[in-house]
Write an enzyme that holds these catalytic residues in place. Sequence first.
Site, PDB file in Angstrom:
ATOM      1  N   TYR A 164       0.836  -1.207   0.000  1.00 30.71           N
ATOM      2  CA  TYR A 164       0.000   0.000   0.000  1.00 30.71           C
ATOM      3  C   TYR A 164       0.864   1.249   0.000  1.00 30.71           C
ATOM      4  O   TYR A 164       0.646   2.186  -0.775  1.00 30.71           O
ATOM      5  CB  TYR A 164      -0.916  -0.035   1.230  1.00 30.71           C
ATOM      6  N   ALA A 171       3.920   1.643  -1.004  1.00 38.60           N
ATOM      7  CA  ALA A 171       4.629   1.806  -2.277  1.00 38.60           C
ATOM      8  C   ALA A 171       3.759   2.532  -3.292  1.00 38.60           C
ATOM      9  O   ALA A 171       4.229   3.414  -4.022  1.00 38.60           O
ATOM     10  CB  ALA A 171       5.052   0.436  -2.821  1.00 38.60           C
TER      11      ALA A 171
END
Length: 201
Positions: free
Chosen positions: A111, A113
């Site tokens: 998430y 990233a």
Amino acid sequence: QVVRRCLELGAASARFVSGTMEDTAFAQHVVREAQSSLGGLDMLILNHVGASYFGFFDGDVEHVRKLLEINFLSYVAMTTSALPMLKESEGSIVVVSSMAGKVGFPFTVPYSATKFALDGFFSSLRQEFAIQSINVSITLCILGFIDTDRAVRAAAEVLRERPAPRDECALEILKGAALRRRELYYRYSSTRLPLLLRDCA
């Protein structure tokens, strides 16, 4: 139900188009629908998110790829498709992101990233707009822990802070967009202040 609720709250009209953001071609379809039914576009609010887990990274590269398609590439596709109309209206792009896109947190690797990618793309795009004198604003919304059902289910047992109310959050997002702010932090005390302390350190 969403359309009915919009009309109850005073909207002159409301429409919905169903589909999946896993398919970047769907973003183009949504924009075409907006053009044909509305005749143009003043504001694009990007707020969809793919389901992810809250725990240690399990090495599932396919999950990261799928999440990037939903949380990042579909935002890019939607923006690209809508940009001609937004240039014409000198409108606004609103990108709903997270503290997880400013600071690396444990248990949110895939998430986080995708949210970092949003920050990099749209912050860079904003600078290109300025260089080219394109009068389309980009508001990046940095949100903390909000009391959405998904967030509470995933993180309530781990995070000690109380979640902020979603209704108030939605209003702050709209205010930030209307004022064409570069970045919106909500709540300020749990987002902007920690980042300022980090930068000072």
